[in-house]
Design an enzyme around this catalytic site. Structure first.
Site, mmCIF file in Angstrom:
data_model
loop_
_atom_site.group_PDB
_atom_site.id
_atom_site.type_symbol
_atom_site.label_atom_id
_atom_site.label_comp_id
_atom_site.label_asym_id
_atom_site.label_seq_id
_atom_site.Cartn_x
_atom_site.Cartn_y
_atom_site.Cartn_z
ATOM 1 C CG HIS A 45 51.299 87.540 43.776
ATOM 2 N ND1 HIS A 45 51.095 87.764 42.437
ATOM 3 C CD2 HIS A 45 51.481 88.766 44.335
ATOM 4 C CE1 HIS A 45 51.137 89.059 42.194
ATOM 5 N NE2 HIS A 45 51.367 89.691 43.324
ATOM 6 C CG ASP A 158 57.752 95.566 43.775
ATOM 7 O OD1 ASP A 158 57.863 96.227 42.731
ATOM 8 O OD2 ASP A 158 56.966 94.613 43.894
#
Length: 293
Positions: A45, A158
């Site tokens: 992140h 993802d």
């Protein structure tokens, strides 16, 4: 920011909980970059935040564990949550605003209208987790409407998710630039994930077979699609005999535009994707494989 009393410490980001607070915080924000997350923030992140920081005047990180994308047997209740820790990490990365709404704020009544992910959303992750991508695209659309970002940053781990978000933005003419950030890996090769905290030492050793399988497949690219699949499969066959075993959900080499299986004569980039369960933890990973010959 317009409401410094809501900051977690003098130098921390402004933490807002409601759309009204968010609107006030972004009243004079300039170019806005959004990093949508479900919290339990980690190094992966951080890389998304840094990319947003490079491209935007104001960086917003959303922290919301979205129930709409979890199935009835999935780990919604156990999903790690640590808003104070997430806020500190955001502060370290120069994030301006953390948007951390309650579930009742995002879904004040049962969600009747959702975003259908179409055929692409029914493959791979969509087949294993029915309705997952409808939940993802619905919450992403809501976040885009609430934050009104100029750009949004998603991680390449993802891969199917970011492909679907890009397609949704194109199909629905949403005025948001979608920026993909490379997968961040830990020193042993494991892709960074909030779910890695669930792994025991033995689980983690077995989980490393996933990245090994992807590397083996990528290394076989000059042999074409069949060679890529066979090389990755051989590693995962070994992984099935590990302790604990790696329980394969899927291994697929797909066209990045559709996530349908890559044809035997596919030329150009393909995505080699894997999902498996190690102990109690389900993990996903992927690499881009250039097929040129």
């Amino acid at each position: 920011m317009t409401d410094p009393a809501r900051r977690d410490g003098a130098d921390g980001p402004l933490v807002v909980r409601t759309p009204e607070e968010l609107r006030r915080a972004l009243a004079d924000a300039g170019r806005v970059g959004l990093v949508p997350t479900m919290g339990a923030l980690h190094g992966g992140h951080r890389s998304l935040m840094r990319l947003a920081r490079e491209r935007a005047d104001t960086v917003v990180v959303s922290v919301f564990v979205n129930p709409l994308q979890f199935g009835p047997e999935e780990d919604l209740d156990q999903y790690p949550r640590d808003l104070p820790g997430d806020t500190r990490l955001c502060g370290e990365e120069g994030v301006d605003v953390v948007f951390a709404p309650e579930t009742a704020t995002m879904y004040p009544r049962p969600q009747m209208v959702t975003v259908d992910a179409g055929a692409m959303g029914e493959r791979l992750e969509g087949a294993s987790r029915p309705g997952h991508f409808t939940g993802v695209l619905t919450v992403v659309t809501k976040l885009f409407q609430l934050v009104r970002p100029d750009l949004a940053v998603f991680g390449a781990k993802d891969a199917q998710q970011i492909a679907l978000v890009r397609r949704m933005v194109d199909d629905l003419d949403l005025p948001v630039e979608i920026v993909g950030a490379p997968t961040l890996r830990e020193p042993d090769g494991l892709a960074s994930s909030s779910r890695n905290v669930y792994l025991s030492e033995a689980d983690r050793a077995s989980a490393l077979f996933l990245s090994r399988a992807l590397r083996a497949g990528a290394d076989a690219a000059t042999g074409g699609t069949v060679a890529v699949r066979e090389a990755a499969r051989a590693v995962l066959d070994e992984a099935a005999r590990a302790t604990p075993p790696v329980e394969l959900d899927y291994l697929a080499l797909v066209d990045p535009a559709t996530f349908a299986d890559a044809a035997d004569d596919h030329r150009g980039d393909a995505v080699l994707a894997v999902a498996a369960r190690v102990g109690r933890t389900r993990l996903i990973d992927n690499v881009t494989v250039p097929l040129r010959t």
